[in-house]
Motif scaffolding. Structure first.
Motif, PDB file in Angstrom:
ATOM      1  N   MET A  62      -2.283  76.283  70.935  1.00 48.65           N
ATOM      2  CA  MET A  62      -1.148  76.994  70.703  1.00 48.65           C
ATOM      3  C   MET A  62      -0.115  76.952  72.157  1.00 48.65           C
ATOM      4  N   GLY A  63      -0.804  76.204  73.060  1.00 50.46           N
ATOM      5  CA  GLY A  63       0.163  76.221  74.295  1.00 50.46           C
ATOM      6  C   GLY A  63       0.044  77.362  75.281  1.00 50.46           C
ATOM      7  N   GLU A  64      -0.828  78.157  75.061  1.00 48.79           N
ATOM      8  CA  GLU A  64      -0.759  79.203  75.847  1.00 48.79           C
ATOM      9  C   GLU A  64      -1.254  79.116  77.121  1.00 48.79           C
ATOM     10  N   ILE A  65      -2.364  78.404  77.057  1.00 47.35           N
ATOM     11  CA  ILE A  65      -3.065  77.799  78.533  1.00 47.35           C
ATOM     12  C   ILE A  65      -3.143  76.285  78.751  1.00 47.35           C
ATOM     13  N   ARG A  66      -3.449  75.785  79.755  1.00 46.21           N
ATOM     14  CA  ARG A  66      -3.320  74.215  79.987  1.00 46.21           C
ATOM     15  C   ARG A  66      -4.283  73.676  79.376  1.00 46.21           C
ATOM     16  N   CYS A  67      -4.100  72.326  78.801  1.00 45.55           N
ATOM     17  CA  CYS A  67      -5.037  71.503  78.180  1.00 45.55           C
ATOM     18  C   CYS A  67      -5.352  70.528  79.389  1.00 45.55           C
ATOM     19  N   MET A  68      -6.869  70.648  79.864  1.00 40.41           N
ATOM     20  CA  MET A  68      -6.928  69.897  80.980  1.00 40.41           C
ATOM     21  C   MET A  68      -7.279  68.378  80.766  1.00 40.41           C
ATOM     22  N   GLU A  69      -7.955  68.371  79.433  1.00 44.44           N
ATOM     23  CA  GLU A  69      -8.453  66.979  78.935  1.00 44.44           C
ATOM     24  C   GLU A  69      -8.234  66.999  77.304  1.00 44.44           C
ATOM     25  N   GLY A  70      -7.978  65.852  76.844  1.00 43.26           N
ATOM     26  CA  GLY A  70      -7.937  65.704  75.405  1.00 43.26           C
ATOM     27  C   GLY A  70      -6.675  65.842  74.790  1.00 43.26           C
ATOM     28  N   SER A  71      -6.549  66.144  73.573  1.00 45.24           N
ATOM     29  CA  SER A  71      -5.169  66.135  72.782  1.00 45.24           C
ATOM     30  C   SER A  71      -5.319  67.092  71.754  1.00 45.24           C
ATOM     31  N   VAL A  72      -4.123  67.498  71.070  1.00 42.41           N
ATOM     32  CA  VAL A  72      -3.884  68.232  70.050  1.00 42.41           C
ATOM     33  C   VAL A  72      -2.779  67.523  69.189  1.00 42.41           C
ATOM     34  N   VAL A  73      -3.066  67.271  68.003  1.00 45.93           N
ATOM     35  CA  VAL A  73      -2.087  66.350  67.139  1.00 45.93           C
ATOM     36  C   VAL A  73      -1.947  67.063  65.940  1.00 45.93           C
ATOM     37  N   VAL A  74      -0.758  67.214  65.526  1.00 45.76           N
ATOM     38  CA  VAL A  74      -0.351  67.907  64.127  1.00 45.76           C
ATOM     39  C   VAL A  74       0.339  66.732  63.364  1.00 45.76           C
ATOM     40  N   GLY A  75      -0.359  66.466  62.167  1.00 52.30           N
ATOM     41  CA  GLY A  75       0.228  65.179  61.387  1.00 52.30           C
ATOM     42  C   GLY A  75       0.180  64.137  62.192  1.00 52.30           C
ATOM     43  N   ASP A  76       1.279  63.460  62.632  1.00 46.00           N
ATOM     44  CA  ASP A  76       1.310  62.329  63.317  1.00 46.00           C
ATOM     45  C   ASP A  76       1.856  62.474  64.658  1.00 46.00           C
ATOM     46  N   THR A  77       2.115  63.776  65.174  1.00 45.44           N
ATOM     47  CA  THR A  77       2.816  64.159  66.221  1.00 45.44           C
ATOM     48  C   THR A  77       1.582  64.740  67.427  1.00 45.44           C
ATOM     49  N   ASN A  78       1.763  64.025  68.500  1.00 47.50           N
ATOM     50  CA  ASN A  78       0.997  64.745  69.682  1.00 47.50           C
ATOM     51  C   ASN A  78       1.537  66.068  70.357  1.00 47.50           C
ATOM     52  N   VAL A  79       1.130  66.923  70.070  1.00 46.94           N
ATOM     53  CA  VAL A  79       1.759  68.410  70.432  1.00 46.94           C
ATOM     54  C   VAL A  79       0.920  69.062  71.687  1.00 46.94           C
ATOM     55  N   THR A  80       0.034  68.231  72.365  1.00 44.18           N
ATOM     56  CA  THR A  80      -0.584  68.841  73.413  1.00 44.18           C
ATOM     57  C   THR A  80       0.079  69.476  74.236  1.00 44.18           C
ATOM     58  N   GLY A  81      -0.087  70.885  74.567  1.00 46.09           N
ATOM     59  CA  GLY A  81       0.677  71.534  75.540  1.00 46.09           C
ATOM     60  C   GLY A  81       1.902  72.377  75.099  1.00 46.09           C
ATOM     61  N   TRP A  82       2.333  71.978  73.750  1.00 47.50           N
ATOM     62  CA  TRP A  82       3.424  72.631  73.347  1.00 47.50           C
ATOM     63  C   TRP A  82       3.413  74.116  73.434  1.00 47.50           C
ATOM     64  N   PRO A  83       4.404  74.905  73.556  1.00 46.62           N
ATOM     65  CA  PRO A  83       4.305  76.224  73.476  1.00 46.62           C
ATOM     66  C   PRO A  83       4.535  76.751  71.908  1.00 46.62           C
ATOM     67  N   ALA A  84       4.023  77.860  71.598  1.00 48.16           N
ATOM     68  CA  ALA A  84       4.247  78.506  70.226  1.00 48.16           C
ATOM     69  C   ALA A  84       5.563  78.157  69.573  1.00 48.16           C
ATOM     70  N   GLU A  85       6.537  78.561  70.358  1.00 50.07           N
ATOM     71  CA  GLU A  85       7.926  78.609  69.687  1.00 50.07           C
ATOM     72  C   GLU A  85       8.424  77.062  69.312  1.00 50.07           C
ATOM     73  N   ARG A  86       7.827  76.008  69.951  1.00 49.35           N
ATOM     74  CA  ARG A  86       8.148  74.578  69.674  1.00 49.35           C
ATOM     75  C   ARG A  86       7.190  74.309  68.392  1.00 49.35           C
ATOM     76  N   LEU A  87       6.007  74.896  68.544  1.00 41.20           N
ATOM     77  CA  LEU A  87       5.058  74.439  67.319  1.00 41.20           C
ATOM     78  C   LEU A  87       5.493  75.013  66.239  1.00 41.20           C
ATOM     79  N   ALA A  88       6.351  76.107  66.292  1.00 38.66           N
ATOM     80  CA  ALA A  88       6.906  76.772  65.097  1.00 38.66           C
ATOM     81  C   ALA A  88       7.795  75.616  64.275  1.00 38.66           C
ATOM     82  N   ARG A  89       8.515  74.705  65.027  1.00 38.86           N
ATOM     83  CA  ARG A  89       9.442  73.810  64.542  1.00 38.86           C
ATOM     84  C   ARG A  89       8.657  72.794  63.728  1.00 38.86           C
ATOM     85  N   VAL A  90       7.433  72.578  63.869  1.00 35.33           N
ATOM     86  CA  VAL A  90       6.717  71.559  63.262  1.00 35.33           C
ATOM     87  C   VAL A  90       5.822  72.268  62.384  1.00 35.33           C
TER      88      VAL A  90
END
Length: 242
Positions: A62-90
């Motif tokens: 949910m982007g509340e702490i830093r991702c040091m390695e790796g990835s977070v993908v929702v659908g086809d979108t790489n959302v690594t490090g996105w804050p919750a308010e931006r994630l709400a838009r996807v």
């Protein structure tokens, strides 16, 4: 060492994919090598002892702490490090373990806050839909959130997250502080029904045996790493897990 129980190849196409995630609060990661997937209509559960890093994984997603390695993908979108308010838009919703409602606001004001991205007419329609799913809240719309019971508060937190019709809902210990009966109601009558409606759910839960009854796939975290993954029945049969 990570052990996989059962066959994950037959699982549906993921909506959320977390790959080789490492995250923490300082220079040294608390969790590392974390990979998981959640599909639409699926409940994926993370369990493990206190301090294993379960909530840390959710906070990284949910982007509340830093991702040091790796990835977070929702659908086809790489959302690594996105804050919750931006994630709400996807269409990603989040119900944290604490701070899940605004104490000073009424029930209906909390729900309106949850739908802040919606136009006024759409927000009104969505409010009606959410209240139909949570009829208990309909009888306490003007009550201040600080005066709700633990169970009512948790329902409000989930209902608020649902105002934006999330495709993915992230739940951090939704039954914390609830009685066994209320915990079972929340898991079976709300979380399970949300999944049946097509919502993908990633959930951390301390009441592991109760949560296994509604989960589709389970990951066991130990000391910041995935120790075991599998179908609920396979995980339940492992004496080390119990």
């Amino acid at each position: 060492m990570h052990t996989s129980l059962g066959d994950s190849a037959g699982r549906p196409v993921p909506l959320l994919s977390v790959t080789d995630l490492a995250a923490g609060y300082g220079a040294i990661p608390i969790v590392s090598g974390i990979s998981l997937q959640v599909a639409a209509g699926e409940i994926v559960l993370m369990v493990g002892p206190n301090g294993a890093g379960k909530s840390t994984v959710l906070k990284a997603v949910m982007g509340e702490i830093r991702c040091m390695e790796g990835s977070v993908v929702v659908g086809d979108t790489n959302v690594t490090g996105w804050p919750a308010e931006r994630l709400a838009r996807v269409h990603v919703g989040y119900v944290p373990q604490t701070r899940d409602v605004f104490d000073s606001l009424t029930v209906v004001e909390n729900l309106h806050m949850g739908g802040y991205l919606l136009p006024r007419k759409a927000a009104k329609e969505r409010l009606d839909e959410v209240l139909a799913a949570f009829p208990t809240l309909s009888h306490m719309l003007t009550r201040t959130a600080s005066k709700l019971s633990g169970g009512e508060r948790k329902l409000l937190g989930i209902a608020r997250a649902l105002m934006l019709s999330p495709k993915l809902l992230v739940l951090d210990e939704p039954t914390v502080g609830l009685s066994p009966a209320m915990s079972r109601t929340l898991l079976h009558e709300h979380v399970r029904l949300l999944a049946r409606g097509g919502t993908a759910i990633l959930m951390v839960e301390q009441k592991a045996l109760a949560a296994l009854e509604v989960a589709d796939w389970v990951h066991v975290l130990v000391s910041g790493r995935m120790a075991l993954s599998g179908a609920p029945d396979d995980v339940r049969d492992r004496k080390s897990v119990v």
